[in-house]
Scaffold this motif. Sequence first.
Motif, PDB file in Angstrom:
ATOM      1  N   PHE A   2       0.807  -1.202   0.000  1.00  0.00           N
ATOM      2  CA  PHE A   2       0.000   0.000   0.000  1.00  0.00           C
ATOM      3  C   PHE A   2       0.851   1.268   0.000  1.00  0.00           C
ATOM      4  O   PHE A   2       0.320   2.346  -0.215  1.00  0.00           O
ATOM      5  CB  PHE A   2      -0.942   0.018   1.201  1.00  0.00           C
ATOM      6  CG  PHE A   2      -1.993  -1.037   1.118  1.00  0.00           C
ATOM      7  CD1 PHE A   2      -3.007  -0.947   0.183  1.00  0.00           C
ATOM      8  CD2 PHE A   2      -1.958  -2.145   1.941  1.00  0.00           C
ATOM      9  CE1 PHE A   2      -3.970  -1.933   0.085  1.00  0.00           C
ATOM     10  CE2 PHE A   2      -2.912  -3.128   1.854  1.00  0.00           C
ATOM     11  CZ  PHE A   2      -3.923  -3.023   0.923  1.00  0.00           C
ATOM     12  N   LEU A   5       0.554   3.431  -3.149  1.00  0.00           N
ATOM     13  CA  LEU A   5      -0.781   4.018  -3.271  1.00  0.00           C
ATOM     14  C   LEU A   5      -0.959   5.177  -2.307  1.00  0.00           C
ATOM     15  O   LEU A   5      -1.546   6.200  -2.648  1.00  0.00           O
ATOM     16  CB  LEU A   5      -1.847   2.956  -3.018  1.00  0.00           C
ATOM     17  CG  LEU A   5      -1.939   1.856  -4.063  1.00  0.00           C
ATOM     18  CD1 LEU A   5      -2.953   0.812  -3.644  1.00  0.00           C
ATOM     19  CD2 LEU A   5      -2.282   2.421  -5.413  1.00  0.00           C
ATOM     20  N   ARG A  39      -3.003   7.033  -9.590  1.00  0.00           N
ATOM     21  CA  ARG A  39      -3.616   5.867  -8.940  1.00  0.00           C
ATOM     22  C   ARG A  39      -3.905   4.758  -9.939  1.00  0.00           C
ATOM     23  O   ARG A  39      -3.594   3.597  -9.690  1.00  0.00           O
ATOM     24  CB  ARG A  39      -4.903   6.273  -8.247  1.00  0.00           C
ATOM     25  CG  ARG A  39      -4.679   7.142  -7.047  1.00  0.00           C
ATOM     26  CD  ARG A  39      -5.972   7.535  -6.410  1.00  0.00           C
ATOM     27  NE  ARG A  39      -5.716   8.488  -5.348  1.00  0.00           N
ATOM     28  CZ  ARG A  39      -6.643   9.239  -4.813  1.00  0.00           C
ATOM     29  NH1 ARG A  39      -7.891   9.147  -5.232  1.00  0.00           N
ATOM     30  NH2 ARG A  39      -6.348  10.074  -3.854  1.00  0.00           N
ATOM     31  N   ILE A  40      -4.498   5.119 -11.043  1.00  0.00           N
ATOM     32  CA  ILE A  40      -4.817   4.117 -12.057  1.00  0.00           C
ATOM     33  C   ILE A  40      -3.532   3.487 -12.595  1.00  0.00           C
ATOM     34  O   ILE A  40      -3.452   2.266 -12.769  1.00  0.00           O
ATOM     35  CB  ILE A  40      -5.652   4.741 -13.191  1.00  0.00           C
ATOM     36  CG1 ILE A  40      -7.041   5.099 -12.666  1.00  0.00           C
ATOM     37  CG2 ILE A  40      -5.751   3.798 -14.385  1.00  0.00           C
ATOM     38  CD1 ILE A  40      -7.861   5.962 -13.591  1.00  0.00           C
ATOM     39  N   MET A  42      -0.664   3.173 -11.043  1.00  0.00           N
ATOM     40  CA  MET A  42      -0.056   2.320 -10.023  1.00  0.00           C
ATOM     41  C   MET A  42      -0.792   0.982  -9.928  1.00  0.00           C
ATOM     42  O   MET A  42      -0.161  -0.069  -9.827  1.00  0.00           O
ATOM     43  CB  MET A  42      -0.080   3.045  -8.675  1.00  0.00           C
ATOM     44  CG  MET A  42       0.679   2.335  -7.595  1.00  0.00           C
ATOM     45  SD  MET A  42       2.447   2.242  -7.887  1.00  0.00           S
ATOM     46  CE  MET A  42       2.918   3.928  -7.622  1.00  0.00           C
ATOM     47  N   ILE A  43      -2.105   1.018  -9.970  1.00  0.00           N
ATOM     48  CA  ILE A  43      -2.887  -0.225  -9.910  1.00  0.00           C
ATOM     49  C   ILE A  43      -2.603  -1.087 -11.141  1.00  0.00           C
ATOM     50  O   ILE A  43      -2.391  -2.300 -11.034  1.00  0.00           O
ATOM     51  CB  ILE A  43      -4.383   0.089  -9.771  1.00  0.00           C
ATOM     52  CG1 ILE A  43      -4.647   0.692  -8.392  1.00  0.00           C
ATOM     53  CG2 ILE A  43      -5.231  -1.152  -9.992  1.00  0.00           C
ATOM     54  CD1 ILE A  43      -6.019   1.310  -8.229  1.00  0.00           C
ATOM     55  N   ALA A  44      -2.565  -0.466 -12.310  1.00  0.00           N
ATOM     56  CA  ALA A  44      -2.302  -1.218 -13.542  1.00  0.00           C
ATOM     57  C   ALA A  44      -0.892  -1.802 -13.550  1.00  0.00           C
ATOM     58  O   ALA A  44      -0.684  -2.937 -13.995  1.00  0.00           O
ATOM     59  CB  ALA A  44      -2.514  -0.323 -14.758  1.00  0.00           C
ATOM     60  N   GLY A  46       0.743  -2.789 -11.034  1.00  0.00           N
ATOM     61  CA  GLY A  46       0.720  -3.953 -10.150  1.00  0.00           C
ATOM     62  C   GLY A  46      -0.016  -5.135 -10.757  1.00  0.00           C
ATOM     63  O   GLY A  46       0.329  -6.289 -10.497  1.00  0.00           O
ATOM     64  N   ALA A  47      -1.015  -4.844 -11.571  1.00  0.00           N
ATOM     65  CA  ALA A  47      -1.783  -5.921 -12.193  1.00  0.00           C
ATOM     66  C   ALA A  47      -1.004  -6.602 -13.313  1.00  0.00           C
ATOM     67  O   ALA A  47      -1.120  -7.811 -13.513  1.00  0.00           O
ATOM     68  CB  ALA A  47      -3.098  -5.366 -12.733  1.00  0.00           C
ATOM     69  N   HIS A  75       2.968  -3.124 -18.208  1.00  0.00           N
ATOM     70  CA  HIS A  75       3.610  -2.632 -16.990  1.00  0.00           C
ATOM     71  C   HIS A  75       4.423  -1.374 -17.297  1.00  0.00           C
ATOM     72  O   HIS A  75       4.359  -0.395 -16.547  1.00  0.00           O
ATOM     73  CB  HIS A  75       4.512  -3.729 -16.399  1.00  0.00           C
ATOM     74  CG  HIS A  75       5.192  -3.328 -15.137  1.00  0.00           C
ATOM     75  ND1 HIS A  75       4.600  -3.481 -13.900  1.00  0.00           N
ATOM     76  CD2 HIS A  75       6.406  -2.779 -14.909  1.00  0.00           C
ATOM     77  CE1 HIS A  75       5.425  -3.047 -12.968  1.00  0.00           C
ATOM     78  NE2 HIS A  75       6.538  -2.625 -13.547  1.00  0.00           N
ATOM     79  N   THR A  82       2.182   6.630 -14.310  1.00  0.00           N
ATOM     80  CA  THR A  82       2.368   6.949 -12.896  1.00  0.00           C
ATOM     81  C   THR A  82       3.539   7.899 -12.691  1.00  0.00           C
ATOM     82  O   THR A  82       3.431   8.879 -11.948  1.00  0.00           O
ATOM     83  CB  THR A  82       2.593   5.656 -12.097  1.00  0.00           C
ATOM     84  OG1 THR A  82       1.474   4.794 -12.311  1.00  0.00           O
ATOM     85  CG2 THR A  82       2.748   5.933 -10.622  1.00  0.00           C
TER      86      THR A  82
END
Length: 156
Positions: A2, A5, A39-40, A42-44, A46-47, A75, A82
């Motif tokens: 986290f 984020l 945010r988007i 960072m989430i992407a 990680g995915a 990635h 980001t």
Amino acid sequence: MFGPLVGQAATARVRAQVGRRGGAGGAGAAERPRPGAGRIGMIAAGAFVMDPADGFPVGTPYGMPASLSRHSYAHFAAGSVTFTALIAACYVLGRHFGRAGNRGRALTSRVAGTAPLLGNGWAMSGGEAGTLTLAIGVITAMARISATAFRYRRGL
């Protein structure tokens, strides 16, 4: 997990606060905070996990793989979004401090924004210790944003 984020949320909060306190001629007049991009991204990032390479994770042979998967390219793209948001936040702070007459903070904000720009460029070009240079740049920018958040939170 986290930590990044939280860093992006802090970036968005600082950008919003600078815009609010800047008044009509402040940073918020020309640049509206866009916290969603960081945010988007960072989430992407990680995915879509990078392919194993260059000794990471442990046991992976050194060197880059012959080809990269779609996940690696996604990635890279998400990371670029980001890092662009992080760089932009530093430059927005630099502009705010410059307009407020605080040349020292303006300069350090711009230098902190340039550090991940150079680190990302070096890492993407395949430079020696690219991950390290990218990490140093991002840590520099996050430290500058954190210092600004601390000052605004404390009312200094």
